[in-house]
Design a protein around this motif. Structure first.
Motif, PDB file in Angstrom:
ATOM      1  N   ARG A  99      23.900   9.388  29.377  1.00  0.00           N
ATOM      2  CA  ARG A  99      22.594   9.263  30.047  1.00  0.00           C
ATOM      3  C   ARG A  99      21.598   8.510  29.164  1.00  0.00           C
ATOM      4  O   ARG A  99      20.873   7.631  29.621  1.00  0.00           O
ATOM      5  N   ARG A 100      21.568   8.877  27.898  1.00  0.00           N
ATOM      6  CA  ARG A 100      20.622   8.236  26.963  1.00  0.00           C
ATOM      7  C   ARG A 100      20.941   6.752  26.795  1.00  0.00           C
ATOM      8  O   ARG A 100      20.048   5.903  26.832  1.00  0.00           O
ATOM      9  N   MET A 101      22.215   6.426  26.645  1.00  0.00           N
ATOM     10  CA  MET A 101      22.604   5.026  26.452  1.00  0.00           C
ATOM     11  C   MET A 101      22.420   4.209  27.729  1.00  0.00           C
ATOM     12  O   MET A 101      22.056   3.038  27.668  1.00  0.00           O
ATOM     13  N   SER A 102      22.642   4.817  28.896  1.00  0.00           N
ATOM     14  CA  SER A 102      22.417   4.066  30.133  1.00  0.00           C
ATOM     15  C   SER A 102      20.935   3.781  30.328  1.00  0.00           C
ATOM     16  O   SER A 102      20.563   2.686  30.750  1.00  0.00           O
ATOM     17  N   ALA A 103      20.072   4.735  29.988  1.00  0.00           N
ATOM     18  CA  ALA A 103      18.619   4.486  30.057  1.00  0.00           C
ATOM     19  C   ALA A 103      18.225   3.399  29.064  1.00  0.00           C
ATOM     20  O   ALA A 103      17.398   2.527  29.375  1.00  0.00           O
ATOM     21  N   THR A 104      18.821   3.427  27.881  1.00  0.00           N
ATOM     22  CA  THR A 104      18.540   2.397  26.877  1.00  0.00           C
ATOM     23  C   THR A 104      18.999   1.028  27.369  1.00  0.00           C
ATOM     24  O   THR A 104      18.286   0.031  27.188  1.00  0.00           O
ATOM     25  N   ALA A 105      20.165   0.965  28.005  1.00  0.00           N
ATOM     26  CA  ALA A 105      20.664  -0.315  28.531  1.00  0.00           C
ATOM     27  C   ALA A 105      19.718  -0.871  29.594  1.00  0.00           C
ATOM     28  O   ALA A 105      19.435  -2.081  29.612  1.00  0.00           O
ATOM     29  N   LEU A 106      19.216  -0.004  30.473  1.00  0.00           N
ATOM     30  CA  LEU A 106      18.272  -0.471  31.495  1.00  0.00           C
ATOM     31  C   LEU A 106      16.962  -0.949  30.865  1.00  0.00           C
ATOM     32  O   LEU A 106      16.370  -1.931  31.341  1.00  0.00           O
ATOM     33  N   GLU A 107      16.517  -0.295  29.790  1.00  0.00           N
ATOM     34  CA  GLU A 107      15.324  -0.768  29.079  1.00  0.00           C
ATOM     35  C   GLU A 107      15.569  -2.150  28.470  1.00  0.00           C
ATOM     36  O   GLU A 107      14.692  -3.018  28.509  1.00  0.00           O
ATOM     37  N   TRP A 108      16.757  -2.349  27.908  1.00  0.00           N
ATOM     38  CA  TRP A 108      17.073  -3.649  27.321  1.00  0.00           C
ATOM     39  C   TRP A 108      17.206  -4.724  28.392  1.00  0.00           C
ATOM     40  O   TRP A 108      16.955  -5.898  28.115  1.00  0.00           O
ATOM     41  N   CYS A 109      17.605  -4.348  29.604  1.00  0.00           N
ATOM     42  CA  CYS A 109      17.632  -5.325  30.709  1.00  0.00           C
ATOM     43  C   CYS A 109      16.238  -5.879  30.971  1.00  0.00           C
ATOM     44  O   CYS A 109      16.086  -7.055  31.298  1.00  0.00           O
ATOM     45  N   GLU A 110      15.238  -5.021  30.844  1.00  0.00           N
ATOM     46  CA  GLU A 110      13.863  -5.461  31.056  1.00  0.00           C
ATOM     47  C   GLU A 110      13.342  -6.252  29.865  1.00  0.00           C
ATOM     48  O   GLU A 110      12.598  -7.217  30.031  1.00  0.00           O
ATOM     49  N   LEU A 143      29.359   2.671  38.256  1.00  0.00           N
ATOM     50  CA  LEU A 143      30.503   3.203  37.531  1.00  0.00           C
ATOM     51  C   LEU A 143      30.189   4.452  36.711  1.00  0.00           C
ATOM     52  O   LEU A 143      31.047   5.320  36.572  1.00  0.00           O
ATOM     53  N   LEU A 144      28.992   4.558  36.155  1.00  0.00           N
ATOM     54  CA  LEU A 144      28.655   5.717  35.325  1.00  0.00           C
ATOM     55  C   LEU A 144      27.899   6.793  36.093  1.00  0.00           C
ATOM     56  O   LEU A 144      28.297   7.959  36.079  1.00  0.00           O
ATOM     57  N   HIS A 145      26.828   6.426  36.755  1.00  0.00           N
ATOM     58  CA  HIS A 145      25.981   7.433  37.397  1.00  0.00           C
ATOM     59  C   HIS A 145      26.683   8.278  38.454  1.00  0.00           C
ATOM     60  O   HIS A 145      26.342   9.456  38.594  1.00  0.00           O
ATOM     61  N   PRO A 146      27.652   7.762  39.224  1.00  0.00           N
ATOM     62  CA  PRO A 146      28.343   8.656  40.156  1.00  0.00           C
ATOM     63  C   PRO A 146      29.065   9.827  39.477  1.00  0.00           C
ATOM     64  O   PRO A 146      29.342  10.834  40.115  1.00  0.00           O
ATOM     65  N   TRP A 147      29.354   9.715  38.183  1.00  0.00           N
ATOM     66  CA  TRP A 147      29.954  10.830  37.442  1.00  0.00           C
ATOM     67  C   TRP A 147      28.892  11.819  36.976  1.00  0.00           C
ATOM     68  O   TRP A 147      29.203  12.971  36.667  1.00  0.00           O
ATOM     69  N   LEU A 148      27.640  11.364  36.886  1.00  0.00           N
ATOM     70  CA  LEU A 148      26.583  12.177  36.290  1.00  0.00           C
ATOM     71  C   LEU A 148      25.569  12.709  37.296  1.00  0.00           C
ATOM     72  O   LEU A 148      24.761  13.560  36.947  1.00  0.00           O
ATOM     73  N   ARG A 166      26.375  11.060  44.265  1.00  0.00           N
ATOM     74  CA  ARG A 166      26.795   9.678  44.532  1.00  0.00           C
ATOM     75  C   ARG A 166      25.762   8.901  45.339  1.00  0.00           C
ATOM     76  O   ARG A 166      25.496   7.749  45.046  1.00  0.00           O
ATOM     77  N   ARG A 167      25.228   9.507  46.368  1.00  0.00           N
ATOM     78  CA  ARG A 167      24.262   8.776  47.205  1.00  0.00           C
ATOM     79  C   ARG A 167      23.029   8.370  46.405  1.00  0.00           C
ATOM     80  O   ARG A 167      22.498   7.282  46.576  1.00  0.00           O
ATOM     81  N   GLN A 168      22.587   9.245  45.540  1.00  0.00           N
ATOM     82  CA  GLN A 168      21.435   8.935  44.679  1.00  0.00           C
ATOM     83  C   GLN A 168      21.789   7.823  43.698  1.00  0.00           C
ATOM     84  O   GLN A 168      20.989   6.918  43.440  1.00  0.00           O
ATOM     85  N   ALA A 169      22.999   7.859  43.164  1.00  0.00           N
ATOM     86  CA  ALA A 169      23.420   6.858  42.185  1.00  0.00           C
ATOM     87  C   ALA A 169      23.570   5.481  42.817  1.00  0.00           C
ATOM     88  O   ALA A 169      23.348   4.459  42.155  1.00  0.00           O
ATOM     89  N   LEU A 170      23.934   5.436  44.086  1.00  0.00           N
ATOM     90  CA  LEU A 170      24.213   4.155  44.733  1.00  0.00           C
ATOM     91  C   LEU A 170      22.989   3.474  45.331  1.00  0.00           C
ATOM     92  O   LEU A 170      23.066   2.307  45.720  1.00  0.00           O
TER      93      LEU A 170
END
Length: 185
Positions: free
Chosen positions: A101-112, A130-135, A138-142
């Motif tokens: 979760r922390r690294m995915s949030a960091t990746a989205l920050e780096w996208c910006e 690929l990641l959020h549907p596990w965490l 699914r509907r929210q992740a998609l």
């Protein structure tokens, strides 16, 4: 194929290096441009989708290699995608949801911070499809995937536009959407 133990030994030191770091303190741009350093990173970038289909552990090792290099020497370009890949594949091999979760949030920050018209949507695909549907649900992740395939087709990225469409259809079907609605995606 790499063993579970080898992958655990590769993931753990990267986790320790990232422990307690914020988005600001994780990466910096590289100070020098070294072709010897760039060559393996380019090969791993372009071979990633094939490696992921063949062996998730191999892709995890590749993500650990790139992130370790970026932490040691600074990023060369588009740091968000390797961070997202590390978040995904380290989660799949180690099960550390908090780190993912922390690294995915960091990746989205780096996208910006370092926008890239090709690798930005690919990073979002890694995280949201690929990641959020596990965490999360699914509907929210998609939800962020709506319209992403069209953005990718606009820039000519047919391969990843297919990945977005495929994941949306599969997860909607698994989520209980009627077949008629799933066919229209």
């Amino acid at each position: 194929h790499p063993s579970r133990l080898l992958v655990a030994w590769a993931v753990r030191p990267v986790q320790w290096k990232l422990l307690g770091r914020t988005c600001d303190g994780i990466l910096k741009p590289t100070a020098s441009f070294d072709l010897q350093r760039l060559a393996p990173i380019l090969l791993l970038d372009h071979g990633g989708p094939i490696m992921a289909q063949a062996d998730v552990r191999l892709t995890t090792l590749a993500a650990c290699y790139v992130i370790s290099d970026y932490l040691r020497n600074g990023y060369i370009a588009r740091p968000a995608f390797p961070i997202a890949a590390y978040a995904l594949f380290s989660y799949l091999t180690s099960g550390n949801a908090e780190l993912a979760r922390r690294m995915s949030a960091t990746a989205l920050e780096w996208c910006e911070r370092v926008p890239d018209p090709i690798w930005g949507p690919r990073t979002e695909l890694q995280i949201h499809a690929l990641l959020h549907p596990w965490l999360m649900q699914r509907r929210q992740a998609l939800l962020p995937l709506d319209g992403m395939a069209e953005k990718m087709l606009e820039i000519g990225d047919c391969e990843y536009a297919y990945y977005v469409s495929f994941n949306r259809i599969c997860y909607k079907a698994l989520g209980g959407e009627p077949v008629a609605e799933t066919e229209q995606c």
